[in-house]
Design a protein around this motif. Structure first.
Motif, mmCIF file in Angstrom:
data_model
loop_
_atom_site.group_PDB
_atom_site.id
_atom_site.type_symbol
_atom_site.label_atom_id
_atom_site.label_comp_id
_atom_site.label_asym_id
_atom_site.label_seq_id
_atom_site.Cartn_x
_atom_site.Cartn_y
_atom_site.Cartn_z
ATOM 1 N N ILE A 28 -13.068 -46.797 13.785
ATOM 2 C CA ILE A 28 -13.062 -47.960 12.892
ATOM 3 C C ILE A 28 -13.706 -49.192 13.508
ATOM 4 C CG2 ILE A 28 -10.827 -49.100 13.373
ATOM 5 C CD1 ILE A 28 -10.598 -48.472 10.099
ATOM 6 N N ILE A 29 -13.584 -49.392 14.828
ATOM 7 C CA ILE A 29 -14.256 -50.571 15.401
ATOM 8 C C ILE A 29 -15.151 -50.240 16.594
ATOM 9 C CG2 ILE A 29 -12.615 -52.323 14.584
ATOM 10 C CD1 ILE A 29 -11.320 -52.275 17.330
ATOM 11 N N GLU A 30 -15.427 -48.955 16.796
ATOM 12 C CA GLU A 30 -16.322 -48.531 17.865
ATOM 13 C C GLU A 30 -15.931 -49.110 19.217
ATOM 14 O OE1 GLU A 30 -20.357 -49.088 16.712
ATOM 15 O OE2 GLU A 30 -20.189 -47.600 15.130
ATOM 16 N N LEU A 31 -14.636 -49.084 19.480
ATOM 17 C CA LEU A 31 -14.149 -49.586 20.760
ATOM 18 C C LEU A 31 -13.336 -48.487 21.433
ATOM 19 C CD1 LEU A 31 -13.403 -51.998 22.741
ATOM 20 C CD2 LEU A 31 -11.329 -52.194 21.376
ATOM 21 N N ILE A 32 -13.588 -48.298 22.727
ATOM 22 C CA ILE A 32 -12.724 -47.397 23.494
ATOM 23 C C ILE A 32 -11.524 -48.227 23.934
ATOM 24 C CG2 ILE A 32 -12.533 -45.915 25.504
ATOM 25 C CD1 ILE A 32 -15.613 -45.648 25.357
ATOM 26 N N ASN A 33 -10.402 -47.959 23.317
ATOM 27 C CA ASN A 33 -9.215 -48.766 23.576
ATOM 28 C C ASN A 33 -8.495 -48.264 24.838
ATOM 29 O OD1 ASN A 33 -6.948 -50.334 23.473
ATOM 30 N ND2 ASN A 33 -6.033 -49.257 21.733
ATOM 31 N N PHE A 34 -8.959 -48.770 25.984
ATOM 32 C CA PHE A 34 -8.408 -48.303 27.255
ATOM 33 C C PHE A 34 -6.905 -48.528 27.358
ATOM 34 C CE2 PHE A 34 -12.858 -48.627 28.554
ATOM 35 C CZ PHE A 34 -12.994 -47.402 29.170
ATOM 36 N N ALA A 35 -6.384 -49.471 26.597
ATOM 37 C CA ALA A 35 -4.965 -49.793 26.693
ATOM 38 C C ALA A 35 -4.093 -48.730 26.016
ATOM 39 C CB ALA A 35 -4.705 -51.161 26.071
ATOM 40 N N HIS A 36 -4.725 -47.821 25.283
ATOM 41 C CA HIS A 36 -3.943 -46.867 24.499
ATOM 42 C C HIS A 36 -3.015 -46.014 25.371
ATOM 43 C CE1 HIS A 36 -2.877 -44.533 21.048
ATOM 44 N NE2 HIS A 36 -3.350 -43.419 21.562
ATOM 45 N N GLY A 37 -3.508 -45.549 26.501
ATOM 46 C CA GLY A 37 -2.678 -44.746 27.398
ATOM 47 C C GLY A 37 -1.477 -45.520 27.905
ATOM 48 N N ASP A 38 -1.644 -46.818 28.094
ATOM 49 C CA ASP A 38 -0.546 -47.642 28.600
ATOM 50 C C ASP A 38 0.479 -47.944 27.512
ATOM 51 O OD1 ASP A 38 -1.814 -47.999 31.264
ATOM 52 O OD2 ASP A 38 -3.346 -48.934 30.012
ATOM 53 N N VAL A 39 -0.015 -48.025 26.283
ATOM 54 C CA VAL A 39 0.919 -48.134 25.161
ATOM 55 C C VAL A 39 1.813 -46.895 25.132
ATOM 56 C CG1 VAL A 39 1.091 -48.167 22.635
ATOM 57 C CG2 VAL A 39 -0.593 -49.625 23.784
ATOM 58 N N PHE A 40 1.187 -45.765 25.415
ATOM 59 C CA PHE A 40 1.925 -44.504 25.484
ATOM 60 C C PHE A 40 3.027 -44.578 26.556
ATOM 61 C CE2 PHE A 40 2.526 -40.361 27.474
ATOM 62 C CZ PHE A 40 2.775 -39.534 26.392
ATOM 63 N N THR A 41 2.670 -45.040 27.747
ATOM 64 C CA THR A 41 3.670 -45.159 28.821
ATOM 65 C C THR A 41 4.821 -46.070 28.397
ATOM 66 O OG1 THR A 41 1.763 -45.141 30.297
ATOM 67 C CG2 THR A 41 3.912 -45.501 31.309
ATOM 68 N N PHE A 42 4.456 -47.179 27.780
ATOM 69 C CA PHE A 42 5.468 -48.096 27.250
ATOM 70 C C PHE A 42 6.426 -47.338 26.333
ATOM 71 C CE2 PHE A 42 6.537 -51.023 23.681
ATOM 72 C CZ PHE A 42 7.327 -51.927 24.382
ATOM 73 N N GLY A 43 5.856 -46.459 25.517
ATOM 74 C CA GLY A 43 6.672 -45.654 24.604
ATOM 75 C C GLY A 43 7.668 -44.771 25.337
ATOM 76 N N VAL A 44 7.250 -44.193 26.451
ATOM 77 C CA VAL A 44 8.167 -43.349 27.226
ATOM 78 C C VAL A 44 9.317 -44.195 27.752
ATOM 79 C CG1 VAL A 44 8.398 -41.714 29.124
ATOM 80 C CG2 VAL A 44 6.214 -41.916 27.945
ATOM 81 N N PHE A 45 8.984 -45.372 28.293
ATOM 82 C CA PHE A 45 10.019 -46.195 28.914
ATOM 83 C C PHE A 45 11.010 -46.769 27.913
ATOM 84 C CE2 PHE A 45 7.113 -46.881 32.748
ATOM 85 C CZ PHE A 45 7.790 -45.917 33.489
ATOM 86 N N VAL A 46 10.546 -47.152 26.736
ATOM 87 C CA VAL A 46 11.514 -47.714 25.777
ATOM 88 C C VAL A 46 12.418 -46.631 25.204
ATOM 89 C CG1 VAL A 46 10.119 -49.720 25.148
ATOM 90 C CG2 VAL A 46 9.915 -47.623 23.811
ATOM 91 N N ALA A 47 11.963 -45.375 25.280
ATOM 92 C CA ALA A 47 12.801 -44.294 24.743
ATOM 93 C C ALA A 47 13.995 -44.008 25.656
ATOM 94 C CB ALA A 47 11.958 -43.027 24.560
ATOM 95 N N ILE A 48 13.814 -44.280 26.955
ATOM 96 C CA ILE A 48 14.860 -43.911 27.916
ATOM 97 C C ILE A 48 16.216 -44.568 27.616
ATOM 98 C CG2 ILE A 48 15.537 -44.025 30.367
ATOM 99 C CD1 ILE A 48 12.591 -43.464 31.067
#
Ligand SMILES: Nc1ncnc2c1ncn2[C@@H]1O[C@H](COP(=O)(O)OP(=O)(O)OP(=O)(O)O)[C@@H](O)[C@H]1O
Ligand SMILES: [Mg+2]
Lengths: 310, 240
Positions: A28-48
């Protein structure tokens, strides 16, 4: 053989879920969103903490109902918070640069990734953290003497459901079609009266929420996480997106599964004399696949080369 | 003399791309129910005019007024919602959406979701689109894409349709068909402001026209009077 395939599918569906976030944003915006993997990590930590509260860790047998409710709630919380984080990143970091030269948002994305990673480091420290045990692992006999665990069934089932849901949303609903319209021609979409900003926000919301939900099943499957978990996983997931054809949603699914199966296969090559030799070869094999694809099918497995300019 | 307010009006509009002055003190006025043509050679500022109406280009000076409301400065989405639908230069259909889905995108701003009647109306105007309704727009021929672009604009039930070179890339027969369709759409109640290189055909169906030269309106009047003017005959009709 069947076991390798099952383990590969379970791992690959995780890559696929994360790859979807990369590919949707790129589409949609032709951007490699490098932060996406870190959003994922955030998701793991908030689930704990959610799981800690909902599932009685000290019980010898966790009741299946408790597992199900705990995992379900953790996935919703994690998806929601990741979704909000993803939308905020776009709004604050990428949108102001929408019309800037392409290098600017790319560098910004790397910066956002570093910020989140360091924040996670401050919050959780640098070591690996055990993910709460959420269910009693049960093995079931499967085809040809192989076995499949309830964790694997859960991971694959959740991932497949999310992928089917996304596919239906994008291809069957009007909003999903508008999303594709924006990806294909943003200005023309605006001329239809489509609120382009809102559609882009929605894209980040969905991609990040999928990562958040995927993060919970990742925790259950892999059971150890660190502040940089998403970085490594993100790299493979991004590779999966490119292998499948960046911007192509079904391509990301295919690429993710493919890479998962290949890694699972590499994992088993080392058995016998050099048991455990697999891990070090992950990067080599995955990036070899990437190079091969880029050489022989630059647009990816399901991507098309044709420019869409009329 | 005429008391009623025009549907669309440009009042002393100036637009720039960076420091390039494109539209210079331009005035247009389009009444409800009319077909108005905008003629001019390449680079005159015709597409810029269309983009200015849609808010894709913002005038630095002057006002764009639609139904008495100033629309310059509004986001494109809001302008479209007010009842203006474009048939953009180069068609701009969504290549990887089907014909039917393209039509649905045209109806995006509609509050009612009862669009089947409009789909049928477009299919009646362009039977080819009905045959190809599940084909991806990007795989259609240029002429078919042009029909789709027009159909898509109709889906919004606009009060004003702005068309940027609807005959571009069409065969003479198809051009004729498209122009017939434009007249028919107009008869059904849609006002049309149309950019055309094909001056003769445009003047045949228009009630009035403007001639734009390097960003300035150099001539305007009834289609009849323009057809007879020396300037138009020399520059656009190939006459002597
Ligand atoms: N984005 C832009 N940036 C800078 N200059 C532009 C831009 N778009 C158009 N121009 C210039 O503005 C002038 C008017 O362009 P416009 O597209 O309005 O012409 P036109 O009358 O539609 O021509 P044509 O008949 O070729 O379509 C041209 O000189 C063009 O080069
Ligand atoms: Mg033009």
């Amino acid at each position: 053989m069947v076991e390798i395939l099952i383990a590969g599918l379970a791992l690959g569906s995780l890559y696929a879920i994360v790859a979807l976030g990369y590919t949707m944003v790129y589409g949609i915006i032709e951007l490699i969103n490098f932060a996406h993997g870190d959003v994922f990590t955030f998701g793991v930590f908030v689930a704990i903490p959610v799981l800690d509260r909902l599932i009685n860790q000290s019980a010898i047998n966790i009741s299946p109902l408790q597992s199900l409710i705990g995992i379900g709630v953790a996935m919703i919380v994690s998806a929601l918070l990741c979704g909000i984080l993803g939308v905020a990143i776009e709004r604050l970091a990428y949108r102001p640069l929408r019309n800037a030269p392409r290098l600017a948002p790319l560098i910004t994305a790397i910066g956002v990734s570093l910020i989140i990673e360091n924040a996670l480091f401050q919050w959780q420290g640098g070591g690996l953290i055990g993910f709460p045990s959420t269910l009693n692992v049960v093995q079931y006999p499967f085809l040809g003497g192989a076995t499949i665990t309830n964790v694997q069934i859960l991971v694959i089932a959740v991932a497949v459901l999310m992928m089917i849901g996304l596919d239906l949303f994008v291809n069957r609903t009007n909003v999903g079609k508008a999303m594709r319209a924006v990806a294909q021609d943003r200005e023309a979409a605006a001329m239809m009266g489509i609120n382009v900003d809102r559609i882009i926000s929605l894209t980040f919301l969905i991609g990040s929420a999928l990562a958040g939900a995927g993060a919970v099943i990742y925790g259950i499957e892999i059971s150890e996480v660190g502040y940089d978990t998403g970085f490594t996983l993100g790299l493979f997931a991004f590779t999966a997106a490119v292998v499948g054809g960046i911007g192509n949603i079904r391509g990301a699914m295919l690429g993710g599964i493919l890479i998962g199966v290949v890694i699972s296969w590499v994992d088993n090559l080392g058995s016998g004399a050099s048991a455990g030799a697999g891990t070090e070869w992950y990067d080599v094999v995955v990036f070899a696949i990437l190079v091969l694809i880029l050489v022989f099918r630059p647009a990816g497995l399901l991507g098309t080369n044709t420019t869409e300019k009329v | 003399m005429d008391e009623k307010q025009p549907l669309l009006e440009f009042r002393d509009v100036d637009t720039y791309y960076g420091s390039l002055h494109i539209l210079k003190d331009v005035n247009y006025s389009v009444d409800a129910g009319e077909i108005v043509a905008l003629l001019g050679s390449n680079g005159a500022g015709k597409t810029t005019t269309m983009k200015t109406i849609l808010g894709l280009v913002r005038p630095r000076d002057g006002r764009v007024i639609f139904e008495g409301k100033e629309i310059n400065g509004l986001p494109t989405r809001q302008i479209v919602e007010m009842g203006i639908a474009p048939v953009p230069e180069g068609r701009r259909v969504f290549p990887k959406l089907t014909v039917l889905d393209n039509l649905k995108m045209g109806a995006w701003t509609r509050k009612d979701r009862d669009i089947q009647k409009d789909v049928d109306r477009v299919y009646t105007l362009f039977p080819r689109l009905a045959e190809r309704k599940n084909q991806l727009a990007g795989t259609m021929s240029g002429g078919e894409q042009q029909m789709l672009a027009i159909g898509r604009a109709l889906m919004a039930r606009p009060r004003l349709m702005i068309m940027d070179e609807p005959s571009m890339g069409l065969s003479p027969i198809l051009t004729e068909r498209v122009f017939d369709t434009i007249v028919e759409i107009n008869k059904q109640g849609t006002t049309i402001f149309m950019v055309e290189q094909n001056a003769y055909m445009a003047l045949e169906i228009a009630s009035r026209a403007y001639v734009l030269q390097t960003g300035e309106v150099v001539l305007s009047g009834t289609a009849q009077s323009l057809m007879e003017s020396d300037l138009v005959r020399r520059a656009y009709l190939g006459g002597s």
